[in-house]
Design a protein around this motif. Sequence first.
Motif, short mmCIF file in Angstrom:
data_model
loop_
_atom_site.label_atom_id
_atom_site.label_comp_id
_atom_site.label_asym_id
_atom_site.label_seq_id
_atom_site.Cartn_x
_atom_site.Cartn_y
_atom_site.Cartn_z
N LEU A 58 52.99 -32.92 -13.36
CA LEU A 58 54.30 -32.29 -13.48
C LEU A 58 54.82 -32.59 -14.88
CD1 LEU A 58 56.98 -31.02 -12.57
CD2 LEU A 58 57.56 -33.20 -11.49
N VAL A 59 54.94 -31.55 -15.72
CA VAL A 59 55.30 -31.75 -17.12
C VAL A 59 56.72 -31.31 -17.44
CG1 VAL A 59 52.92 -31.63 -17.94
CG2 VAL A 59 54.27 -29.53 -17.78
N ASN A 60 57.33 -30.50 -16.59
CA ASN A 60 58.69 -30.04 -16.85
C ASN A 60 59.41 -29.85 -15.53
OD1 ASN A 60 60.65 -29.51 -18.75
ND2 ASN A 60 59.54 -27.84 -19.73
N ASP A 61 60.62 -30.35 -15.44
CA ASP A 61 61.41 -30.32 -14.19
C ASP A 61 62.76 -29.72 -14.54
OD1 ASP A 61 62.61 -30.80 -11.79
OD2 ASP A 61 62.47 -32.99 -11.88
N ARG A 62 62.94 -28.43 -14.23
CA ARG A 62 64.09 -27.69 -14.74
C ARG A 62 64.87 -27.00 -13.63
NH1 ARG A 62 65.16 -29.30 -19.99
NH2 ARG A 62 63.18 -29.58 -21.11
N GLN A 63 65.95 -26.34 -14.03
CA GLN A 63 66.86 -25.70 -13.09
C GLN A 63 66.17 -24.70 -12.18
OE1 GLN A 63 70.82 -24.05 -14.35
NE2 GLN A 63 69.82 -22.07 -13.95
N ALA A 64 65.27 -23.87 -12.71
CA ALA A 64 64.69 -22.79 -11.93
C ALA A 64 63.31 -23.10 -11.37
CB ALA A 64 64.62 -21.51 -12.78
N ALA A 65 62.66 -24.18 -11.83
CA ALA A 65 61.29 -24.42 -11.39
C ALA A 65 60.81 -25.76 -11.92
CB ALA A 65 60.35 -23.32 -11.89
N ILE A 66 59.74 -26.25 -11.28
CA ILE A 66 58.96 -27.30 -11.92
C ILE A 66 57.72 -26.64 -12.53
CG2 ILE A 66 59.77 -29.05 -10.30
CD1 ILE A 66 56.93 -28.95 -9.01
N VAL A 67 57.24 -27.22 -13.62
CA VAL A 67 56.05 -26.70 -14.29
C VAL A 67 54.96 -27.76 -14.20
CG1 VAL A 67 55.08 -25.86 -16.46
CG2 VAL A 67 57.46 -25.32 -15.85
N VAL A 68 53.78 -27.35 -13.76
CA VAL A 68 52.65 -28.27 -13.60
C VAL A 68 51.51 -27.79 -14.49
CG1 VAL A 68 50.89 -29.11 -11.99
CG2 VAL A 68 53.29 -29.00 -11.29
N ASP A 69 50.88 -28.73 -15.19
CA ASP A 69 49.70 -28.46 -16.00
C ASP A 69 48.52 -29.07 -15.27
OD1 ASP A 69 47.64 -28.31 -17.82
OD2 ASP A 69 48.87 -28.90 -19.54
N SER A 70 47.64 -28.23 -14.72
CA SER A 70 46.52 -28.73 -13.94
C SER A 70 45.43 -29.36 -14.79
CB SER A 70 45.92 -27.60 -13.10
OG SER A 70 45.45 -26.55 -13.92
N SER A 71 45.51 -29.17 -16.12
CA SER A 71 44.50 -29.76 -17.01
C SER A 71 44.90 -31.13 -17.53
CB SER A 71 44.23 -28.83 -18.19
OG SER A 71 45.37 -28.73 -19.03
#
Length: 668
Positions: free
Chosen positions: A371-384
């Motif tokens: 989990l690289v970014n935790d924001r208002q509209a979504a979390i962003v995950v980098d699988s690499s």
Amino acid sequence: MPWFRPDSFLTARAAPLATRSARAIAGAARAFVDRDGRLIPLSLLAGAACSVAVGVGAAQAISAPPDTLPLSEVKPGMKGYGLTVFSGTTPEKFDVEVISTLRNFRPNQDLVLVKTQHPRLEVARTVAGMSGSPIYLNGKMIGAYAYGWLFGAEAIAGVTPIKSMLDELARPLPRGIAPKVGGPLPAPVSRAGGATPPPRAAAPARLHGSRGFLGAVDAYDLAGHASQIAARVAPSLAPPESTGLARASTPVMLGGLGGTSLRIASDLLGPMGLDPMQAGGGSSASPEPGAPTRYVDGGAIGVELVRGDISAMGIGTVTRVSGDKLVAFGHPMMNGGVTNLPAAIARVHWILASQNRSFKIGEAVRPLGTLVNDRQAAIVVDSSAKAPVFPMRVQIDGVEGAPHPTWNVEVAHDQFLAPAFVSMAVGNAVEATTAERRDMTWRAVSQVKIGRYGTISLVDFGAGNGTPLSSDDFVRSRLVRAMGALLNNPWEDVSIERVDTRVKVTFDREVVLLRGAKVLEPEIEAGAPARIRLDLQPHQGLVESRVIEVPVPRELAGGRVDIDLAPGYEVERPMATPNNVAELVAMLPSQTHDAESVVATFRLRENGAAYRGKVASRLPPGAMDTLRPSSASDAPETFGAQVQVPVSLKRFLVGKDSVSVTVRPILR
């Protein structure tokens, strides 16, 4: 400062410390579900790709991918479907019908209201853990299931538009998200003995994202840290007033924790917008055979805070996979911004229906990404990417026949979550292994390996009269406070490489009460020691007497010397304000005297000073004028010089006292 619980356990609390972390990706092959629910590959057109800059820089403008539906084309009455995992790891369809759109529901973000239909949703209605479930109209994605109503009688959900989520995906990230380590270890810090701790100036506070501790290093407190975070994230997590609307919150599956640890987890994580709940103890540390190897739209995803013999995982749903990145949840997890937490493919056991808020029960089955970014509209995950974690081992000695005396976990390397779960890991292991309602004494020695700064040893202890040990006894332990100080220091990022804690338990109350103190010779010759009799009351048995000798300097001849007597764990050693991590690391193990000692303290006539990491316990006349710079405001801190004389007792002392002795003048 250490303290005792008189009605149960006496517990060492930490004495205050001295003052005190570009490449862009085009959309590549991802999984897309057709109208019949089959998973088929779809290569996104290059011009419609979402770019994510890893280096520092401005996010690239993105256009809506052709398989998404603009919000302007979403009309009431339109019907479609969503994807989520109801059981296992394979997404299933559920029907949706658009009700309306709430404009500006969040800053620069709308919300689509939909009815959801599925046999399980007719019972469960709004489900925590479905957050992120992709919603499709006319075969095109419009967004993610993300919000619902508490105590709602209908299965109504709020959908975060996919454009808002893709905007979060396009945000640039710093080049390095793994914690940085410090430089070479400087020469050992010298300290002068025999002085009381100088006044301590607050070191500059450092904020690590939204989860950093604000305050001086010596003021670190885990509960206070949790309160700070809750105050920061509450405005962004709260629903609009008077709507009754709430996030389809992130349930945190807790496994392997006992009652006290569960309560502490709820106290620490609940105000941050997480819903801790007792569930299975599954962990991705050993991937299950046959577990999926990649994320898919509508699949279950977990964020692991700790894993191993105890586990904690936030569970939700993948909205959209784009190359080696994905967006999920449709709302923040902890609204932490740029972060670095382990992610995992999850399996759902069941959706538990509730009148308040239903939720998914699941567990991690394979670690994958960060989990690289935790924001208002979504979390962003980098699988690499691979998130930093550190191993922790807890060994319990002295409990004969204990079926599980050794506990092993991996803890997320996070400035708040690491101290929190280290506290629960030790407390839970001890609580589960030493569930005895009889007299007990325990000593915990923790070895903390710090990247490029070596290993330090920290000692915690306690004794009590029949109340079992619990996680409460470790929330303010020296180990937890030191972890918090290191990870939230104001100078540089620190890498914790390993923690090993060995707890030795004896079923006896090794405590003595100081019933009184008396000087054996009220007047002494100059240079002679003061002999003091201590009357010590053990837990059981008769009062014991112990005579100690306290050296008194000849220079105090002709006056009276007042001697204070206190437990060693309550008397701070003289230390200078740390100016860097090396100095902080050097002082952490030796903040106070031996916990099983009594310390005699008396004042001297001179002053001492602390300046630029050094302590001078006694200064000659005129020394302050020499030390004080004439062209700068950076001046030494002065304090009244004292002498501290520790005497080992081999038991924990409770109570304080003071005595006086007169020193005869020196005859010429």
